[in-house]
Design a protein around this motif. Structure first.
Motif, PDB file in Angstrom:
ATOM      1  N   GLY A 120       0.377   5.284  -0.187  1.00 31.43           N
ATOM      2  CA  GLY A 120      -0.675   6.295  -0.150  1.00 31.43           C
ATOM      3  C   GLY A 120      -2.018   5.620   0.007  1.00 31.43           C
ATOM      4  O   GLY A 120      -2.240   4.848   0.929  1.00 31.43           O
ATOM      5  N   ASN A 121      -2.902   5.884  -0.921  1.00 32.31           N
ATOM      6  CA  ASN A 121      -4.235   5.270  -0.896  1.00 32.31           C
ATOM      7  C   ASN A 121      -4.372   4.118  -1.882  1.00 32.31           C
ATOM      8  O   ASN A 121      -5.450   3.584  -2.059  1.00 32.31           O
ATOM      9  CB  ASN A 121      -5.299   6.316  -1.243  1.00 32.31           C
ATOM     10  N   LYS A 122      -3.262   3.751  -2.576  1.00 29.96           N
ATOM     11  CA  LYS A 122      -3.356   2.746  -3.625  1.00 29.96           C
ATOM     12  C   LYS A 122      -2.431   1.574  -3.362  1.00 29.96           C
ATOM     13  O   LYS A 122      -1.350   1.729  -2.812  1.00 29.96           O
ATOM     14  CB  LYS A 122      -2.990   3.360  -4.974  1.00 29.96           C
ATOM     15  N   TYR A 123      -2.884   0.409  -3.782  1.00 27.51           N
ATOM     16  CA  TYR A 123      -2.022  -0.768  -3.778  1.00 27.51           C
ATOM     17  C   TYR A 123      -1.206  -0.744  -5.060  1.00 27.51           C
ATOM     18  O   TYR A 123      -1.733  -0.461  -6.136  1.00 27.51           O
ATOM     19  CB  TYR A 123      -2.854  -2.054  -3.716  1.00 27.51           C
ATOM     20  N   LEU A 175       0.853  -1.181   0.000  1.00 25.23           N
ATOM     21  CA  LEU A 175       0.000   0.000   0.000  1.00 25.23           C
ATOM     22  C   LEU A 175       0.892   1.235   0.000  1.00 25.23           C
ATOM     23  O   LEU A 175       1.734   1.415   0.879  1.00 25.23           O
ATOM     24  CB  LEU A 175      -0.905  -0.004   1.237  1.00 25.23           C
TER      25      LEU A 175
END
Length: 105
Positions: free
Chosen positions: A60-63, A58
């Motif tokens: 930030g907010n993304k995988y 992960l």
């Protein structure tokens, strides 16, 4: 019938090669990867090894997807070993996996 293509049905990767590949894959298992192996050749599949990370990273907010640099050295070692024993290797990298297929010469 003379036009039927012959192939090595239900033959698999030799046991000694399997053991060598499993030893090479130990580094990835220790680093948190899941390894799935299918050693027998079937009508629809060649023998393969599927490598997947146990957890996606992960940021930030993304995988983020599969980081190929983490497995490149292992794949190279497997390719070298298979070349010595008469197996061609095909690798496929996807978003969350690496598949190594073993194809007889």
């Amino acid at each position: 019938m003379k036009y039927l293509r012959t192939y090595r049905l239900f033959e698999g990767v030799a046991r000694s090669l399997q053991e060598d590949i499993e030893d090479i894959l130990l580094d990835l298992t220790d680093s948190g990867y899941t390894i799935d192996k299918q050693w027998r050749t079937t009508e629809n599949n060649y023998p393969y090894v599927l490598i997947e990370p146990e957890k996606m990273k992960l940021v930030g907010n993304k995988y983020i997807g599969f980081d190929t640099s983490e497995v490149d050295e292992v794949v190279k070692r497997i390719v070298e070993r298979c070349d010595e024993t008469g197996w061609d290797v095909q690798t496929e990298f996807g978003y969350s996996y690496c598949m190594i297929s073993f194809i007889p010469y």
